[in-house]
Structure formats: structure tokens, C-alpha cells
Design an enzyme around this catalytic site. Structure first.
Site, PDB file in Angstrom:
ATOM      1  N   TYR A 127       0.852  -1.203   0.000  1.00 24.35           N
ATOM      2  CA  TYR A 127       0.000   0.000   0.000  1.00 24.35           C
ATOM      3  C   TYR A 127       0.880   1.242   0.000  1.00 24.35           C
ATOM      4  CZ  TYR A 127      -3.130   3.657   1.821  1.00 24.35           C
ATOM      5  OH  TYR A 127      -3.830   4.835   2.007  1.00 24.35           O
ATOM      6  N   THR A 166     -12.807   6.018   8.200  1.00 25.60           N
ATOM      7  CA  THR A 166     -13.681   5.703   7.056  1.00 25.60           C
ATOM      8  C   THR A 166     -13.859   4.183   6.986  1.00 25.60           C
ATOM      9  OG1 THR A 166     -11.948   5.309   5.406  1.00 25.60           O
ATOM     10  CG2 THR A 166     -12.600   7.609   5.760  1.00 25.60           C
TER      11      THR A 166
HETATM   12  N1  LIG Z   1      -8.888   6.364   5.593  1.00 25.74           N
HETATM   13  C1  LIG Z   1      -7.604   6.615   5.853  1.00 25.74           C
HETATM   14  O1  LIG Z   1      -7.111   6.424   6.977  1.00 25.74           O
HETATM   15  C2  LIG Z   1      -6.737   7.195   4.775  1.00 25.74           C
HETATM   16  C3  LIG Z   1      -5.507   7.756   5.160  1.00 25.74           C
HETATM   17  C4  LIG Z   1      -4.671   8.290   4.186  1.00 25.74           C
HETATM   18  C5  LIG Z   1      -5.055   8.254   2.868  1.00 25.74           C
HETATM   19  N2  LIG Z   1      -6.244   7.697   2.507  1.00 25.74           N
HETATM   20  C6  LIG Z   1      -6.580   7.671   1.084  1.00 25.74           C
HETATM   21  O2  LIG Z   1      -7.774   8.405   0.902  1.00 25.74           O
HETATM   22  C7  LIG Z   1      -8.469   7.913  -0.244  1.00 25.74           C
HETATM   23  C8  LIG Z   1      -9.923   7.655   0.127  1.00 25.74           C
HETATM   24  O3  LIG Z   1      -9.944   6.704   1.175  1.00 25.74           O
HETATM   25  P1  LIG Z   1     -11.201   6.471   2.126  1.00 25.74           P
HETATM   26  O4  LIG Z   1     -10.634   6.172   3.470  1.00 25.74           O
HETATM   27  O5  LIG Z   1     -12.199   7.542   1.962  1.00 25.74           O
HETATM   28  O6  LIG Z   1     -11.753   5.092   1.519  1.00 25.74           O
HETATM   29  P2  LIG Z   1     -13.233   4.465   1.448  1.00 25.74           P
HETATM   30  O7  LIG Z   1     -14.107   5.038   2.514  1.00 25.74           O
HETATM   31  O8  LIG Z   1     -13.058   2.989   1.405  1.00 25.74           O
HETATM   32  O9  LIG Z   1     -13.747   4.982   0.029  1.00 25.74           O
HETATM   33  C9  LIG Z   1     -13.115   4.550  -1.131  1.00 25.74           C
HETATM   34  C10 LIG Z   1     -13.848   5.120  -2.323  1.00 25.74           C
HETATM   35  O10 LIG Z   1     -13.203   4.652  -3.516  1.00 25.74           O
HETATM   36  C11 LIG Z   1     -14.195   4.119  -4.392  1.00 25.74           C
HETATM   37  N3  LIG Z   1     -13.653   3.082  -5.249  1.00 25.74           N
HETATM   38  C12 LIG Z   1     -13.059   1.925  -4.870  1.00 25.74           C
HETATM   39  N4  LIG Z   1     -12.720   1.203  -5.959  1.00 25.74           N
HETATM   40  C13 LIG Z   1     -13.126   1.926  -7.041  1.00 25.74           C
HETATM   41  C14 LIG Z   1     -13.080   1.696  -8.435  1.00 25.74           C
HETATM   42  N5  LIG Z   1     -12.534   0.577  -8.950  1.00 25.74           N
HETATM   43  N6  LIG Z   1     -13.598   2.622  -9.266  1.00 25.74           N
HETATM   44  C15 LIG Z   1     -14.161   3.757  -8.749  1.00 25.74           C
HETATM   45  N7  LIG Z   1     -14.222   4.028  -7.436  1.00 25.74           N
HETATM   46  C16 LIG Z   1     -13.722   3.115  -6.595  1.00 25.74           C
HETATM   47  C17 LIG Z   1     -15.266   3.594  -3.451  1.00 25.74           C
HETATM   48  O11 LIG Z   1     -16.526   3.555  -4.101  1.00 25.74           O
HETATM   49  P3  LIG Z   1     -17.225   2.259  -4.729  1.00 25.74           P
HETATM   50  O12 LIG Z   1     -16.887   1.099  -3.843  1.00 25.74           O
HETATM   51  O13 LIG Z   1     -18.658   2.641  -4.728  1.00 25.74           O
HETATM   52  O14 LIG Z   1     -16.664   2.132  -6.102  1.00 25.74           O
HETATM   53  C18 LIG Z   1     -15.285   4.668  -2.386  1.00 25.74           C
HETATM   54  O15 LIG Z   1     -16.090   5.744  -2.809  1.00 25.74           O
HETATM   55  C19 LIG Z   1      -7.699   6.671  -0.699  1.00 25.74           C
HETATM   56  O16 LIG Z   1      -6.854   7.006  -1.760  1.00 25.74           O
HETATM   57  C20 LIG Z   1      -6.896   6.298   0.540  1.00 25.74           C
HETATM   58  O17 LIG Z   1      -5.723   5.576   0.214  1.00 25.74           O
HETATM   59  C21 LIG Z   1      -7.095   7.179   3.442  1.00 25.74           C
END
Ligand SMILES: NC(=O)c1ccc[n+]([C@@H]2O[C@H](COP(=O)([O-])OP(=O)(O)OC[C@H]3O[C@@H](n4cnc5c(N)ncnc54)[C@H](OP(=O)(O)O)[C@@H]3O)[C@@H](O)[C@H]2O)c1
Length: 251
Positions: free
Chosen positions: A158, A195
Site C-alpha cells: 500500500y 472511514t
Molecule cells: N482512511 C484513511 O485512513 C486514509 C488515510 C490516508 C489516505 N487515505 C486515502 O484516501 C483515499 C480515500 O480513502 P477512504 O478512506 O475515503 O476510503 P473508502 O471510505 O473505502 O472509500 C473509497 C472510495 O473509492 C471508491 N472506489 C473503490 N474502488 C473503485 C473503483 N474501482 N472505481 C471507482 N471508485 C472506486 C469507493 O466507491 P465504490 O466502492 O462505490 O466504487 C469509495 O467511494 C484513498 O486514496 C486512501 O488511500 C485514506
């Protein structure tokens, strides 16, 4: 933010978490937001939740952005609405996997979504901004883990994807600068955000202890996005870090 009223944004991963919060806040600031994800019902629910006096709205666009044609279609839809002014590359996934096990399904899933999907999105996004003569803004959501190496097992692949996002972001900046473009690009590097990403992978990650701490909320990242987009044309925000109080470097 008033200069973005009536402009068009694309936000990937808008059906949940950080992407949903960013899409909502941009729409409430008067932008037309092409909200991209696979779960149509979630996008429709988001669209229905927007009420504001600035005329912004959510345009649900169902797409799997790991499929190049679908990623291209999402950006071209925004192009047809007046051109892309803001592109938020947010969709991402984490799968825990030991580096020496070579579980290629997990490697591929993370690289295809977190890294390779950026190719067509950046290409079509920049093309749309140029064609419509828009000094737009690209925001790539990376992670605090793009700035160091993890100590605990299972997160290295990751982290490799997020390091890649960091390098690609700087590549875009260099190439835009070289052609004298006024398009700006920023990478947001959050620590741990509360999230559903931890439960969305093939093997859920237990963050129950983390949830007893003052974790970041998706809305905090959306506010960072608003702050970045509010900066005047002479200001560049290369990276925007957010960590929750009490967290260590890589959290
Ligand atoms: N949460 C954390 O702690 C954290 C920390 C640092 C960075 N981030 C980064 O922040 C970003 C968002 O993370 P999050 O925590 O908000 O994740 P999340 O709640 O799991 O949401 C992920 C989103 O990506 C979409 N997605 C997944 N696969 C997809 C695909 N093949 N095509 C289109 N959409 C897709 C999902 O929608 P569908 O399933 O409906 O497609 C969902 O809307 C990511 O890049 C993650 O690496 C997160």
C-alpha cells in the site's frame, strides 16, 4: 471559493469516506461535481443530500476507474459540462499483505486503483483544462505513508502505491511548469481517517483501538481541500499534511 462557483469538478471515490465529504463540500460551494464511484445508489443518495443557495450539485457518474474507458468517460462527461476545473483523484484501497508472500491479486488491486487509474484521469483532466483554457487545480489524495517507511508488516505494498502517487504528483508539476501552464497540483497526505477503507479490503483491518483516539474525519480532509482551492493563483501548496492529535509519524 467564489471563483469556483458554476465550475465543474470531478471527484473519484465519491460514494464513501473522504471522496464523499470532498464532493459534498465542493457542491455546497457552488460547483457542479461529477461524483465517480461504482455504487450508484450511494451516489444518488449523495446527490439528494445537497441543498445550498450557491447552485452547486452532484452529478452521479457510475464507473470503475480501473477500467481505462470508464475513467475516460467520467472525465469526458465533466468536459461536456463546460470543462474540468477541479480534478480530485481520491479513490483508493488498502489490502494488508506480506511483501514476501507475493499475493499478486492484492498487489494488482492496489496498483491498478491507487496508481494506474491516475494515468487516464490526469491525461483527460489536463486535456480538458487546456482545451477550455481553464487554470484548474488537480488534487491527488495520497497518504502520510508516502513520506516514510512503515515499521509494521502488511502495509508496504500500500505504501509503495502512495509513494508512487507522490512521485507522479511531482512529475505532473514539473511537466506543467515546463510548458508554462497555470494549472496547479497538490497532494493531500492524511494520517488515519475514520472511514470504511479498513473494512473494505479482502482482510479487514482492526482499527478499533485507533477509533478510541481523536482520529481524523473525512470532513477534515474536505476542509483541507477547500483551503487549498481558496489559495490565490500565486500560491502553490505542493503537499498538505493532516495528522490527528496524539498520532505518530506514520498514522
Ligand atoms: N482512511 C484513511 O485512513 C486514509 C488515510 C490516508 C489516505 N487515505 C486515502 O484516501 C483515499 C480515500 O480513502 P477512504 O478512506 O475515503 O476510503 P473508502 O471510505 O473505502 O472509500 C473509497 C472510495 O473509492 C471508491 N472506489 C473503490 N474502488 C473503485 C473503483 N474501482 N472505481 C471507482 N471508485 C472506486 C469507493 O466507491 P465504490 O466502492 O462505490 O466504487 C469509495 O467511494 C484513498 O486514496 C486512501 O488511500 C485514506
Amino acid at each position: 471559493m467564489d471563483r469556483w462557483i458554476g465550475k465543474t469538478a470531478v471527484v473519484t471515490g465519491a460514494s464513501a469516506g473522504i471522496g464523499r465529504a470532498i464532493a459534498k463540500l465542493l457542491a455546497e460551494n457552488g460547483l457542479t461535481v461529477v461524483a465517480v464511484a461504482r455504487r450508484e445508489e450511494r451516489l444518488k443518495e449523495l446527490a439528494a443530500s445537497i441543498s445550498n443557495s450557491k447552485g452547486g450539485k452532484i452529478v452521479p457518474f457510475t464507473a470503475d476507474i480501473t477500467k481505462e474507458d470508464q475513467a475516460v468517460a467520467a472525465v469526458r462527461h465533466a468536459d461536456s459540462l463546460g470543462g474540468v476545473s477541479v480534478l480530485v483523484n481520491n479513490a483508493g484501497a488498502i489490502q494488508l499483505t506480506q511483501t514476501i508472500n507475493g499475493e499478486m491479486d492484492k498487489w494488482r488491486h492496489m496498483f491498478e486503483l491507487n496508481v494506474f487509474s491516475l494515468g487516464p484521469l490526469l491525461r483527460e483532466g489536463v486535456k480538458s483544462m487546456k482545451n477550455h483554457k481553464i487554470d484548474g487545480h488537480i488534487i491527488n489524495v495520497s497518504s502520510i505513508s508516502a513520506h516514510g517507511l512503515p515499521m509494521d508488516g502488511g502495509k508496504h505494498i500500500y505504501n509503495a502505491t502512495k509513494h508512487a502517487v507522490r512521485v507522479i504528483t511531482e512529475g505532473v508539476r514539473a511537466e506543467l511548469t515546463a510548458i508554462g501552464s497555470k494549472i496547479k497540483i497538490t497532494m493531500i497526505s492524511p494520517g488515519v481517517v475514520d472511514t470504511e477503507i479498513f473494512e473494505a479490503g479482502l482482510n479487514p483491518i482492526d482499527v478499533s483501538k485507533m477509533r478510541t483516539l481523536p482520529m481524523l474525519k473525512s470532513e477534515d480532509i474536505a476542509l483541507a481541500c477547500q483551503h487549498i482551492l481558496s489559495t490565490p493563483p500565486n500560491v502553490q501548496v505542493p503537499t498538505y499534511f493532516l495528522k490527528f492529535r496524539l498520532s505518530y509519524y506514520l498514522q
